[in-house]
Design a protein around this motif. Structure first.
Motif, PDB file in Angstrom:
ATOM      1  N   GLY A  12      53.500  10.875   1.174  1.00  0.00           N
ATOM      2  CA  GLY A  12      54.060  10.455  -0.110  1.00  0.00           C
ATOM      3  C   GLY A  12      55.449   9.857  -0.037  1.00  0.00           C
ATOM      4  N   CYS A  13      56.209  10.115  -1.091  1.00  0.00           N
ATOM      5  CA  CYS A  13      57.431   9.347  -1.345  1.00  0.00           C
ATOM      6  C   CYS A  13      58.685  10.019  -0.766  1.00  0.00           C
ATOM      7  CB  CYS A  13      57.603   9.222  -2.855  1.00  0.00           C
ATOM      8  SG  CYS A  13      57.789  10.825  -3.647  1.00  0.00           S
ATOM      9  N   ALA A  14      59.842   9.399  -1.044  1.00  0.00           N
ATOM     10  CA  ALA A  14      61.127   9.932  -0.564  1.00  0.00           C
ATOM     11  C   ALA A  14      61.433  11.309  -1.158  1.00  0.00           C
ATOM     12  CB  ALA A  14      62.244   8.951  -0.904  1.00  0.00           C
ATOM     13  N   MET A  15      60.937  11.556  -2.370  1.00  0.00           N
ATOM     14  CA  MET A  15      61.149  12.883  -2.985  1.00  0.00           C
ATOM     15  C   MET A  15      60.512  13.956  -2.115  1.00  0.00           C
ATOM     16  SD  MET A  15      62.299  11.251  -5.571  1.00  0.00           S
ATOM     17  CE  MET A  15      60.986  10.111  -5.942  1.00  0.00           C
ATOM     18  N   ASN A  16      59.325  13.641  -1.600  1.00  0.00           N
ATOM     19  CA  ASN A  16      58.644  14.605  -0.725  1.00  0.00           C
ATOM     20  C   ASN A  16      59.398  14.794   0.593  1.00  0.00           C
ATOM     21  OD1 ASN A  16      56.572  15.302  -2.407  1.00  0.00           O
ATOM     22  ND2 ASN A  16      54.942  14.750  -0.978  1.00  0.00           N
ATOM     23  N   THR A  17      59.937  13.697   1.105  1.00  0.00           N
ATOM     24  CA  THR A  17      60.719  13.792   2.346  1.00  0.00           C
ATOM     25  C   THR A  17      61.874  14.761   2.144  1.00  0.00           C
ATOM     26  OG1 THR A  17      60.151  11.509   2.810  1.00  0.00           O
ATOM     27  CG2 THR A  17      62.019  12.414   4.022  1.00  0.00           C
ATOM     28  N   ASN A  48      52.779  18.838   3.093  1.00  0.00           N
ATOM     29  CA  ASN A  48      53.466  18.454   1.855  1.00  0.00           C
ATOM     30  C   ASN A  48      52.741  17.229   1.297  1.00  0.00           C
ATOM     31  OD1 ASN A  48      55.229  18.210  -0.222  1.00  0.00           O
ATOM     32  ND2 ASN A  48      57.066  17.884   1.016  1.00  0.00           N
ATOM     33  N   THR A  49      51.991  17.443   0.233  1.00  0.00           N
ATOM     34  CA  THR A  49      50.988  16.466  -0.206  1.00  0.00           C
ATOM     35  C   THR A  49      51.483  15.516  -1.296  1.00  0.00           C
ATOM     36  OG1 THR A  49      50.294  18.017  -1.894  1.00  0.00           O
ATOM     37  CG2 THR A  49      49.126  18.096   0.215  1.00  0.00           C
ATOM     38  N   CYS A  50      50.754  14.406  -1.428  1.00  0.00           N
ATOM     39  CA  CYS A  50      50.990  13.423  -2.490  1.00  0.00           C
ATOM     40  C   CYS A  50      49.695  13.310  -3.292  1.00  0.00           C
ATOM     41  CB  CYS A  50      51.327  12.083  -1.837  1.00  0.00           C
ATOM     42  SG  CYS A  50      51.460  10.711  -2.991  1.00  0.00           S
ATOM     43  N   SER A  51      49.814  13.034  -4.607  1.00  0.00           N
ATOM     44  CA  SER A  51      48.573  12.915  -5.375  1.00  0.00           C
ATOM     45  C   SER A  51      48.535  11.643  -6.198  1.00  0.00           C
ATOM     46  CB  SER A  51      48.400  14.134  -6.287  1.00  0.00           C
ATOM     47  OG  SER A  51      49.474  14.202  -7.181  1.00  0.00           O
ATOM     48  N   VAL A  52      49.391  10.704  -5.828  1.00  0.00           N
ATOM     49  CA  VAL A  52      49.531   9.518  -6.647  1.00  0.00           C
ATOM     50  C   VAL A  52      48.256   8.647  -6.608  1.00  0.00           C
ATOM     51  CG1 VAL A  52      50.631   7.777  -5.166  1.00  0.00           C
ATOM     52  CG2 VAL A  52      51.488   8.160  -7.435  1.00  0.00           C
ATOM     53  N   ARG A  53      47.548   8.687  -5.494  1.00  0.00           N
ATOM     54  CA  ARG A  53      46.234   8.047  -5.423  1.00  0.00           C
ATOM     55  C   ARG A  53      45.233   9.042  -4.846  1.00  0.00           C
ATOM     56  NH1 ARG A  53      49.997   4.365  -4.886  1.00  0.00           N
ATOM     57  NH2 ARG A  53      50.473   5.124  -2.831  1.00  0.00           N
ATOM     58  N   GLY A  81      53.679  20.487  -2.556  1.00  0.00           N
ATOM     59  CA  GLY A  81      53.802  19.122  -3.069  1.00  0.00           C
ATOM     60  C   GLY A  81      52.902  18.845  -4.263  1.00  0.00           C
ATOM     61  N   CYS A  82      52.717  17.555  -4.533  1.00  0.00           N
ATOM     62  CA  CYS A  82      52.090  17.142  -5.793  1.00  0.00           C
ATOM     63  C   CYS A  82      50.623  17.543  -5.916  1.00  0.00           C
ATOM     64  CB  CYS A  82      52.261  15.638  -5.972  1.00  0.00           C
ATOM     65  SG  CYS A  82      53.974  15.219  -6.346  1.00  0.00           S
ATOM     66  N   THR A  83      49.860  17.486  -4.827  1.00  0.00           N
ATOM     67  CA  THR A  83      48.450  17.899  -4.936  1.00  0.00           C
ATOM     68  C   THR A  83      48.361  19.406  -5.146  1.00  0.00           C
ATOM     69  OG1 THR A  83      47.770  16.051  -3.601  1.00  0.00           O
ATOM     70  CG2 THR A  83      46.195  17.829  -3.792  1.00  0.00           C
ATOM     71  N   ILE A 159      50.128  10.301 -12.406  1.00  0.00           N
ATOM     72  CA  ILE A 159      49.934  11.752 -12.426  1.00  0.00           C
ATOM     73  C   ILE A 159      51.257  12.514 -12.294  1.00  0.00           C
ATOM     74  CG2 ILE A 159      49.562  11.965  -9.917  1.00  0.00           C
ATOM     75  CD1 ILE A 159      47.300  13.981 -10.577  1.00  0.00           C
ATOM     76  N   VAL A 160      52.327  11.796 -11.900  1.00  0.00           N
ATOM     77  CA  VAL A 160      53.579  12.489 -11.549  1.00  0.00           C
ATOM     78  C   VAL A 160      54.148  13.397 -12.655  1.00  0.00           C
ATOM     79  CG1 VAL A 160      55.981  12.158 -10.828  1.00  0.00           C
ATOM     80  CG2 VAL A 160      54.171  10.882  -9.733  1.00  0.00           C
ATOM     81  N   PRO A 161      54.167  12.954 -13.925  1.00  0.00           N
ATOM     82  CA  PRO A 161      54.680  13.879 -14.944  1.00  0.00           C
ATOM     83  C   PRO A 161      53.899  15.199 -14.982  1.00  0.00           C
ATOM     84  CG  PRO A 161      54.499  11.667 -15.840  1.00  0.00           C
ATOM     85  CD  PRO A 161      53.833  11.633 -14.487  1.00  0.00           C
ATOM     86  N   THR A 163      52.680  16.614 -12.252  1.00  0.00           N
ATOM     87  CA  THR A 163      52.905  17.387 -11.022  1.00  0.00           C
ATOM     88  C   THR A 163      54.372  17.777 -10.854  1.00  0.00           C
ATOM     89  OG1 THR A 163      53.285  15.416  -9.660  1.00  0.00           O
ATOM     90  CG2 THR A 163      51.022  16.225  -9.802  1.00  0.00           C
ATOM     91  N   ARG A 164      55.264  16.999 -11.458  1.00  0.00           N
ATOM     92  CA  ARG A 164      56.698  17.284 -11.283  1.00  0.00           C
ATOM     93  C   ARG A 164      57.377  17.669 -12.580  1.00  0.00           C
ATOM     94  NH1 ARG A 164      59.165  16.222  -6.227  1.00  0.00           N
ATOM     95  NH2 ARG A 164      57.599  15.473  -4.778  1.00  0.00           N
ATOM     96  N   GLY A 165      56.653  17.654 -13.690  1.00  0.00           N
ATOM     97  CA  GLY A 165      57.167  18.195 -14.950  1.00  0.00           C
ATOM     98  C   GLY A 165      58.248  17.373 -15.626  1.00  0.00           C
ATOM     99  N   GLY A 194      65.440  10.134  -7.325  1.00  0.00           N
ATOM    100  CA  GLY A 194      64.890  10.653  -8.573  1.00  0.00           C
ATOM    101  C   GLY A 194      63.693   9.803  -8.933  1.00  0.00           C
ATOM    102  N   GLN A 195      62.845  10.308  -9.812  1.00  0.00           N
ATOM    103  CA  GLN A 195      61.653   9.562 -10.219  1.00  0.00           C
ATOM    104  C   GLN A 195      62.061   8.341 -11.028  1.00  0.00           C
ATOM    105  OE1 GLN A 195      59.623  12.098  -8.988  1.00  0.00           O
ATOM    106  NE2 GLN A 195      58.483  10.270  -8.485  1.00  0.00           N
ATOM    107  N   ASN A 196      63.225   8.431 -11.640  1.00  0.00           N
ATOM    108  CA  ASN A 196      63.656   7.463 -12.619  1.00  0.00           C
ATOM    109  C   ASN A 196      65.174   7.436 -12.651  1.00  0.00           C
ATOM    110  OD1 ASN A 196      62.892   5.813 -14.673  1.00  0.00           O
ATOM    111  ND2 ASN A 196      61.520   7.380 -15.510  1.00  0.00           N
TER     112      ASN A 196
HETATM  113 FE1  SF4 Z   1      55.950  11.327  -4.729  1.00  0.00          FE
HETATM  114 FE2  SF4 Z   1      54.454  10.757  -6.834  1.00  0.00          FE
HETATM  115 FE3  SF4 Z   1      53.291  11.151  -4.524  1.00  0.00          FE
HETATM  116 FE4  SF4 Z   1      54.394  13.188  -5.870  1.00  0.00          FE
HETATM  117  S1  SF4 Z   1      52.634  11.944  -6.531  1.00  0.00           S
HETATM  118  S2  SF4 Z   1      54.623  12.733  -3.670  1.00  0.00           S
HETATM  119  S3  SF4 Z   1      56.159  12.200  -6.786  1.00  0.00           S
HETATM  120  S4  SF4 Z   1      54.642   9.473  -5.014  1.00  0.00           S
END
Ligand code: SF4
Ligand code: 5AD
Length: 435
Positions: A12-17, A48-53, A81-83, A159-161, A163-165, A194-196
């Motif tokens: 996943g993303c830099a937040m996960n890193t 540490n998982t990602c769930s964006v796709r 992580g997100c998943t 899906i991020v809102p 998974t990350r609130g 940050g996400q935003n």
């Molecule tokens: Fe990052 Fe979004 Fe993937 Fe979560 S779902 S790891 S916030 S890209």
């Protein structure tokens, strides 16, 4: 006492890193773990998982199976992580050998998780915004610092809102203190996360008397002695007001590379995505940036095949691609995600059509990148070296984020040198140090 071994895989993303860095810091300072790079040796394997796709989610369970076979007897497996946030205890049901599940917003509980049989915490509104994490950084030269957590937007594909609130901003004093600490241990580049990010300041975790926004925060961080470069990700095109663009342009410590996630060039599709801006607004901001800062590089994210995307909508995306000429794009086929509004939209685009559009987009982008690479031949850039690469190469980045490699060794790390580009490729500019 010999240390326990931790193996951690980060998707996943830099937040996960950054979350993985927090996990390593917690476990090494409180639980006597050290990082290792071989899962067979590990006492604890974390994913540490990602769930964006959907793809990385599908991969998770086969990976757990592989780790389960190769792990040492008695070693634990943790999924975070997100998943982890979105599947929760379904992970235990599908993979009973997993020992704990920790959501993207519950990293600080990792110490408790490793000491508990079958621990789970996936609370998406748990407040980690003032939690003091231990010190661990993947790179000595660049420090990732979270400035906010969560996301308040409701883009219909995302899906991020879930998974990350809810979004909360971390108090600026804590951010400045972290940046100072990083500088003291040798980092010259601060990477705000940050996400935003340019929505910073809308809701603080603690009540504040003075109002402060992202532009103010950038100025505060830039005043720290020893900070040479500031980067950030991800800003939202909707919040790119003139104040932000001016700060970005004028502050010499802010690196001149901007991520502007377009998602689609069609105003109709942007509305269906609930992005809050139009094609015209995006073009106005991007072209204004190019105007204000000729050397700026702009990167983007693009989704093709969103429900209802017609040939004409896709043409609008191509039009933006051709007019902005992004230095980097991340492009994806729409992937319907659970809990999101768009997963229930009708007018689904045929997968073959979406694949075809992705191919057209990416091959046009390759041509654009070839043009950009060519224009960099013989140019001289300041490159900050951060990483050793195979074959006696050292890699670094220009202020506007182009990846440069030169022949050399460790002594270049942490230094900024002038490099003449002798062999520019699409993704990497090869060159020679001239000073
Ligand atoms: Fe990052 Fe979004 Fe993937 Fe979560 S779902 S790891 S916030 S890209
Ligand atoms: N399908 C495809 N791509 C997506 N992204 C986010 N959600 C989806 C989805 N459902 C992409 C967006 C975002 C990047 C991190 O991932 O382009 O900016």
């Amino acid at each position: 006492m010999s240390k326990k071994q931790l193996y951690i895989e980060t998707l996943g993303c830099a937040m996960n890193t950054r979350d993985s860095e927090h996990i390593i810091a917690e476990l090494s300072s409180k639980e006597n773990y050290e990082l290792c790079d071989d899962p067979k040796m590990a006492d604890l394997i974390m994913i540490n998982t990602c769930s964006v796709r959907q793809k990385p989610v599908d991969k998770l369970f086969s990976e757990i199976g592989v780790f389960n076979k190769l792990k040492k007897k008695g070693a634990k497996i943790g999924v975070c992580g997100c998943t982890a946030s979105h599947l929760g205890d379904e992970i235990f049901k599908r993979a009973p050998n997993v020992n704990f599940v920790l959501g993207a917003r519950n990293v600080s509980k990792v110490s408790k998780a490793v000491k508990t049989e079958k621990f789970i915490d996936v609370d998406i509104n748990y407040d980690e915004s003032t939690y003091v994490f231990g010190e661990y950084r993947n790179s000595l030269y660049k420090a990732y610092i979270n400035i906010s957590i969560g996301c308040d937007k409701s883009c219909t594909y995302c899906i991020v809102p879930h998974t990350r609130g809810e979004e909360i901003s971390i108090p600026p004093e804590l951010i400045v203190a972290e940046a100072k600490k990083a500088v003291k241990s040798g980092a010259k580049e601060i990477f705000l996360l940050g996400q935003n990010v340019n929505n910073y300041g809308r809701r603080f975790s603690q009540k504040r008397a003075s109002k402060i926004d992202f532009s103010d925060l950038l100025d505060m961080v830039s005043e720290i002695d020893g900070v040479d470069r500031i980067r950030f990700t991800s800003p939202h095109p909707l919040h790119m007001d003139d104040k932000f663009l001016n700060t970005f342009a004028k502050n010499r410590k802010i690196c001149k590379s901007m991520h502007m996630p377009l998602q689609s060039g069609s105003t109709k599709i942007l509305e269906a995505m609930k992005r809050g801006y139009s094609k015209e607004w995006f073009l106005d901001r991007a072209l204004k940036l190019r105007d204000m800062i000729p050397e700026v590089s702009i990167s983007t994210d693009i989704i093709v095949g969103f429900p209802g995307e017609s040939d004409k909508d896709f043409d609008d995306t191509m039009d933006v691609l051709n007019r902005v000429k992004f230095e980097q794009i991340f492009s994806f086929k729409f992937s319907p995600r659970p809990l999101t509004a768009a997963s229930k939209f009708e007018n689904v685009v045929d997968d073959r059509v979406a694949s075809q559009r992705l191919k057209i987009l990416q091959s046009r982008q390759d041509e654009i990148l070839d043009e950009i690479a060519k224009s960099r031949q013989n140019k001289i850039y300041d490159v900050y070296f951060e990483e050793l690469r195979a074959g006696n190469f050292v890699a670094g980045r220009t202020d506007n984020n182009a990846l440069v490699q030169v022949e050399g060794s460790e002594e270049l790390l942490g230094r900024t040198c002038k490099v003449k580009i002798t062999n520019p490729k699409r993704l990497t500019l090869y060159g020679q140090i001239v000073q």
